[in-house]
Design a protein around this motif. Structure first.
Motif, mmCIF file in Angstrom:
data_model
loop_
_atom_site.group_PDB
_atom_site.id
_atom_site.type_symbol
_atom_site.label_atom_id
_atom_site.label_comp_id
_atom_site.label_asym_id
_atom_site.label_seq_id
_atom_site.Cartn_x
_atom_site.Cartn_y
_atom_site.Cartn_z
ATOM 1 N N VAL A 7 29.963 -23.777 51.926
ATOM 2 C CA VAL A 7 29.175 -23.319 53.081
ATOM 3 C C VAL A 7 29.568 -24.064 54.353
ATOM 4 N N ARG A 8 30.196 -25.198 54.172
ATOM 5 C CA ARG A 8 30.532 -26.106 55.287
ATOM 6 C C ARG A 8 29.255 -26.630 55.958
ATOM 7 N N CYS A 9 28.403 -27.202 55.131
ATOM 8 C CA CYS A 9 27.150 -27.779 55.629
ATOM 9 C C CYS A 9 27.083 -29.229 55.148
ATOM 10 N N PRO A 10 26.839 -30.182 56.032
ATOM 11 C CA PRO A 10 26.903 -31.601 55.643
ATOM 12 C C PRO A 10 25.732 -32.050 54.768
ATOM 13 N N ASP A 11 24.703 -31.219 54.628
ATOM 14 C CA ASP A 11 23.547 -31.568 53.783
ATOM 15 C C ASP A 11 23.725 -30.820 52.455
ATOM 16 N N ARG A 66 31.157 -35.027 55.480
ATOM 17 C CA ARG A 66 30.920 -34.353 54.211
ATOM 18 C C ARG A 66 30.881 -32.823 54.344
ATOM 19 N N THR A 67 31.083 -32.353 55.549
ATOM 20 C CA THR A 67 31.009 -30.907 55.812
ATOM 21 C C THR A 67 31.908 -30.084 54.893
ATOM 22 N N GLU A 68 33.094 -30.585 54.675
ATOM 23 C CA GLU A 68 34.066 -29.799 53.890
ATOM 24 C C GLU A 68 33.843 -29.904 52.384
ATOM 25 N N GLU A 69 32.797 -30.639 51.983
ATOM 26 C CA GLU A 69 32.586 -30.837 50.548
ATOM 27 C C GLU A 69 31.994 -29.623 49.836
ATOM 28 N N ASN A 70 31.501 -28.665 50.603
ATOM 29 C CA ASN A 70 30.980 -27.463 49.960
ATOM 30 C C ASN A 70 31.472 -26.216 50.688
ATOM 31 N N ALA A 84 32.467 -29.136 63.654
ATOM 32 C CA ALA A 84 31.427 -28.109 63.566
ATOM 33 C C ALA A 84 30.955 -28.006 62.122
ATOM 34 N N TYR A 85 29.777 -27.429 61.956
ATOM 35 C CA TYR A 85 29.238 -27.262 60.596
ATOM 36 C C TYR A 85 28.171 -26.177 60.617
ATOM 37 N N THR A 86 27.967 -25.572 59.459
ATOM 38 C CA THR A 86 26.932 -24.555 59.323
ATOM 39 C C THR A 86 25.567 -25.241 59.352
ATOM 40 N N SER A 87 24.733 -24.875 60.309
ATOM 41 C CA SER A 87 23.431 -25.539 60.412
ATOM 42 C C SER A 87 22.275 -24.611 60.046
#
Lengths: 357, 357, 357, 357
Positions: free
Chosen positions: C179-183, C173-177, C152-155
């Motif tokens: 916010v948990r957003c892959p972009d 890449r979701t966990e890289e920020n 899951a990710y914040t969209s």
């Protein structure tokens, strides 16, 4: 609470004198060949008028399937079915409309719902068991693929009781007499007693025993899903049932632990027990031995003699039942016991499958 | 299948030698004053070491509530609780790790799951009933607001049996002896038998009777939710239970219908029955009379003598149990029977409320 | 209604400021290695204080297992667990005891139960989701054996929304920020918005998307057990959820049938679809394609500014929340969405196993 | 999984081209006058052939009740019913027997069960919703005694969408046009679009909104029984549903907390909210305000044009559907949305009753 089962589920409907008795079977595995002759034969076992021992009421109960079958096989979708009521003599019940029959469900239904269908006992009629027979027959078809067999028989009528363990009878002979008792001599005595009771307009109870063979080890769930608790619940939902015991049952208390314990041994590579006091279930889970249990039934409440009672207003009155009734419910309850056992065992086998990775 | 009930629901967890035994009670009405002294007293009734009749194992079972209570009252949200395991002697079970104890659940659990906690029977231990006692005590608190009382008692140990009906005893005297039997003379004989059996490292079973008073008319559901089926199911989930009967039970078959039927009469404006062969339930629904039933228990499977058995590889071996065990489970099972009855009756009362407009 | 699932079942308990939050997992397959590091890591994902975006409230949530595990593996018996509440500032809620916070559950709980635990929202607190994380982590462990993955990710946060389909992002890449957003670029904008909102004592909502890969064909049940209905139900039970859509969701209505239909083709011997507007589910049953869906969340109801409201007597008053609260629930809700998805998919896989012969 | 509900329960059965579609309603309160004209009128709302917008297929669906009714009133026992299938053109489906229709349930059913009834989609046909209409109509009869009303309407077809909130329309005008849209101008545009799409053999989707008035405060259960989760689950089980949102739904994320919160005030002694972004449900429990939600529907999968696909062996082929199909399912889905809402609300009202002392 008109649904039975967890995975293989029967939801039943219908009253004695309404349009029909039926149900919906949900969770039946797909691809089962629906042997309608077998199902009808099972249904015929419970119907009245099979012998002079049972009610002369004729109920040509034929099951009509409404869904869930395609080209003779189950499709995994719900199987709807109905047995249309015919030959109902609702007028037999006219005098009971406002009167509570002793030891029937009239008073309790009326109190609970504020309304009831008085014709033939309505929903509390034993005709409700028709839907169990149909679902049980289908469960048996699935179980037979797993080589599991279920055999019930009348083991007691009044004080006439089979004294020996099921292993000492040839259960295949159960259907050879109208009482459905594998001991021909006892069966004759039972039949005689029933006729005697019947002649006086009275009724009699007894017990039915049941044996289930080839249930694999591991069926049943811990705590509240013990297999014998599920079987007990199933049996106690049958009309007129008053008790349930499995294995040594109420006699178990008489044995000391050292006598009652079933000793394990290695039977050519398969773990088995030398005795089976446990009745095939240990800790609520099947151990691979025969499962056996016994169900107590009271005498039929409808007797053809005068009884004092009260009417719906609470006024005391006298009732004399008319109609065509069983003097002893046992022979016709044998297939119901088997049907409930079949549904329960299949349900728990399917449930067990759900717990694997 | 570790959840019991429809509306008032207990989900239980815990093994004999794990961190603790506990549960979650969902559906308890809000605003109930949680009398913790009462709950602890109920729990004390089932604990071992109460008398020389029971195991000398000491289990200072104290319940800790984890949720669902605010300022001493239930809030309608789930009531979590735990009783921490203490005083466990897991080493007593070292020799049983790879061996199947006869008539225990070792073999069936191992076969079903491929793994089991062997210490003290793990999940199949009678310690599991702790969570039932806690939930049952809370159910009793709710029922007491409705003036409903539940009293169980030991009615048989081995062949020593109370012959008379519950109405002929002063059930208030049940707690006066360690056997929990209202007949002092019989209680003494039962105690003597238990001590005798115990002296030999053996065990004995029997039966427990239970009476529920003041259940209103109309509790219970048609078909598969019959009140006695629910009670039977509840009782048969108790460890070592082998049978259940209500009203006249297995003896019902001996009576003719004309003897067995309970005649209705008008008791000062209230419909009542002159006899109560039905056991307070007709057509699966309470009729306002006392509900009574009996539960059969086998002898405890753990005996302090050598027994042949097999190990997990199927090899035949000999086992001799160590540890501190009950010679007779009956006295300590009395509160469990009451607890299961309380949960069942409350659950069905709440269920009945849901069916009104 | 504190139990979720049919076969793999979580029963949860606990309030924000009570002793702890916990649950019982029933129906977990036996023999699963319980990777407690993984479970704790999953739990850490939802805990507050992970970044400046979330509440500075510190909750060192550590799970303690209470049952169902032996030598590091699940035994098939119920898994009890608890996360003890620590660091609770109940006094923060003193001024809310008799006041209904706008858009919280205070008024509805009080009306329903006549009593409520006002500290931290009691049972309606988002701390309740702790038990979901634990059960979801265990479900993931089972699913990983079947190669099924859930991400899951914040969209969306406020009006900042990922415009592209999940296939066009590297979800790893979701966990890289925080916010948990892959972009990454959008994540930065979202973070900036959250900080802005937070600076004003206000809150903001958005949506979370989720993708499930490698679910086999055939999971889901006809009629009322459609897989997407189960997923939707699961997601809508998460605090603050306002909507659910799968596949093309609310946009599906914009497409004509000829555009929306997913054409089947033979992909090297495996039937597949060229597009996946359906979201991996057709007729309520998985078709082997990726399952994806989106969940809408409202802004957090607790804002750090004055709001008019009423007290328990109905008197109008003014409330200003104190305490440490999230300005945006999205990042911390990502693991909850995954947990609920994991439990649902596993439950339906197990359910499907139960339907086979 | 063909049973819906906890207390008021529908178990449904039936396939498109089998003998009929029916069900069993269990848990309906006793004493409800069964207004068969009303029930038939509800059923007529969903039937095809009502206007040129819908399929010209004629289905004279008449419900036959099989049980549970006595002298025109419900008796509290299960209500069985059936609508016999007539006018089925099974031959229309001959060419689909071995072919998987794109975006239908053919492939998933075949994979799950290894067998399927291909005629008219079998169990996955929208005819399955007939049983929901019947049960929903009965639920409405019960709810009307509590003054609760339910009104759904088409709020979007393709890109033509009602922009205003339900409070700004006169919902009583919904039935004035074939689209079932309360805005006459928009309805005309929607109808035009549907005719356009239909002319090309294509199909179109959209959304349906629903408003429920006069639900008392306190309906809904914490955690997994949140009222909106139950409604969402109910709606997502309807064929072709792709999404569900309540209150502000997916737009909720756009609002800041200070805008979105619904301020409580005292409305002449009754606590009320000044706005209703929450959609009448807070913390999963009704707060007495109007409940409203929206359901997304995809375009009908059956289009009257050639589509590539595969057959049951995986061979690629081309399919061209024959038969009489809807170009837009929305108008006929309006009564289904209402029916599911009625069942859900009634079920939760009854469930709430069960939680009181």
């Amino acid at each position: 609470m008109n649904t039975f089962g967890n995975i293989f589920r029967l939801t039943s409907f219908g009253e004695s004198h309404g349009p029909g008795i039926g149900g919906v079977i949900d969770g039946c595995p797909a691809g089962i060949v629906l042997d309608t002759d077998f199902i009808q034969a099972e249904l015929n076992c419970r119907k009245p008028g099979q012998s002079k021992l049972t009610t002369p009421r004729k109920e040509d109960d034929e099951v009509q399937f409404l869904s869930g079958i395609y080209e003779g096989k189950t499709t995994g979708t719900p199987i709807g079915f109905i047995v249309w009521n015919k030959n109902q003599h609702s007028s037999d019940y006219d005098n009971m409309k406002n009167v509570f029959r002793p030891s029937h469900a009239d008073y309790t239904y009326q109190s609970k719902y504020g309304i009831r269908d008085p014709r033939g006992g309505g929903r509390s009629s034993a005709r409700e068991t028709i839907s169990r027979c149909v679902a049980g027959a289908i469960a048996k078809l699935v179980l037979s693929q797993k080589n599991i067999s279920i055999q019930a028989y009348t083991s007691q009528v009044g004080s006439i009781k089979l004294e020996k363990n099921y292993t000492q009878y040839d259960l295949a002979r159960t259907e050879e007499n109208a009482v459905r008792c594998p001991d021909a001599a006892k069966a004759e005595k039972m039949a005689k007693l029933i006729m005697e009771v019947k002649a006086q307009g009275d009724t009699i109870g007894g017990s039915i025993s049941c044996v289930i063979k080839n249930v694999p080890v591991g069926i049943g769930e811990p705590a509240f899903g013990k297999l014998h608790a599920a079987l007990g619940h199933a049996m106690l939902t049958i009309n007129a049932a008053k008790g349930f015991e499995y294995g040594d049952g109420f006699d178990a208390g008489l044995y000391w632990g050292s006598e009652h314990n079933d000793i394990f041994y290695n039977n050519n590579g398969q773990i088995a027990t030398r005795t089976n006091h446990s009745g095939g279930i240990q800790g609520g889970i099947s151990n691979g031995e025969d499962i056996y249990f016994r169900v107590a039934f009271k005498s039929v409440a409808t007797i053809l003699m005068e009884q004092p009672t009260v009417d719906v207003t609470g006024k005391e009155t006298v009732l004399c039942a008319r109609g065509r009734h069983d003097a002893c419910v046992l022979p016709r309850a044998v297939p119901i016991v088997e049907a409930m056992a079949a549904m329960t065992i299949l349900d728990y086998i399917l449930l067990n499958q759900a717990k694997q990775v």
